[in-house]
Design an enzyme around this catalytic site. Structure first.
Site, PDB file in Angstrom:
ATOM      1  N   CYS A  82      27.371  15.771  31.304  1.00  0.00           N
ATOM      2  CA  CYS A  82      26.781  14.752  32.186  1.00  0.00           C
ATOM      3  C   CYS A  82      27.770  14.355  33.278  1.00  0.00           C
ATOM      4  CB  CYS A  82      26.349  13.532  31.380  1.00  0.00           C
ATOM      5  SG  CYS A  82      25.124  13.893  30.107  1.00  0.00           S
ATOM      6  N   ASP A  83      29.029  14.255  32.912  1.00  0.00           N
ATOM      7  CA  ASP A  83      30.098  13.959  33.856  1.00  0.00           C
ATOM      8  C   ASP A  83      30.136  15.043  34.935  1.00  0.00           C
ATOM      9  OD1 ASP A  83      32.994  14.508  34.776  1.00  0.00           O
ATOM     10  OD2 ASP A  83      33.210  12.533  33.860  1.00  0.00           O
TER      11      ASP A  83
END
Length: 171
Positions: free
Chosen positions: A64-65
């Site tokens: 997600c980062d």
């Protein structure tokens, strides 16, 4: 509430998605999520812009980062009439902290933690985890869904090339 089993997996384990599937050609459902200042944001307020809706399980995870940082980089090359929204179940405070630490300034993060309005409206709420599945929706200026990508294995990144190529055709 409609349930769709086995559409996505986490580390190979099947999960159940809540809500109706959103398809290309559908009117983009409106939803309400919280911004980093705890203010409600209605998706309908983005009408007139092309919108990338990036749904992620949690900004505090590696994939997600990477995904949100990638969309932040891409935003620098896109026009101001394109809104990039990353939506997760993370609390607004966590999203604000993450954005500051990651230097993400061009993507707007929204929290769906309170009502799961986005997750239910777009059919990406994971029943077993109360997190959002990894998905990307492109919505045109008129509010019509022009592209959807539901990533089958939520630990994988989306296909950025497909998303950006479709976006270029809309811009």
């Amino acid at each position: 509430m409609k349930e769709r089993a086995g559409i996505v997996t986490m580390r190979g384990n099947p999960l159940t998605l809540m809500g109706n599937e959103v398809r290309v050609g559908d009117a983009a459902p409106d939803f309400v999520a919280l911004d980093n200042a705890l203010s409600p944001v209605h998706f309908s307020s983005f009408r007139g812009k092309i919108s990338i809706l990036s749904s992620v399980p949690s900004l505090d995870t590696p994939v997600c980062d990477m995904e949100t940082r990638r969309f932040n980089e891409e935003a620098a090359r896109l026009g101001s009439d394109i809104a990039i929204l990353t939506i997760s179940m993370d609390l607004p405070f966590a999203q604000k902290r993450w954005c500051a630490a990651a230097g993400v300034t061009r993507v707007q993060t929204l929290s769906d933690h309170r009502e799961a309005s986005f997750g239910n409206a777009y059919g990406v709420l994971i029943k077993e985890l109360r997190l959002l599945a990894r998905a990307v929706f492109l919505v045109d200026r008129a509010g019509i869904v022009q592209y959807t990508q539901l990533v089958q294995e939520i630990s994988h990144e989306p296909n950025y090339d497909e998303i950006l190529n479709t976006l270029r055709g809309l811009a």
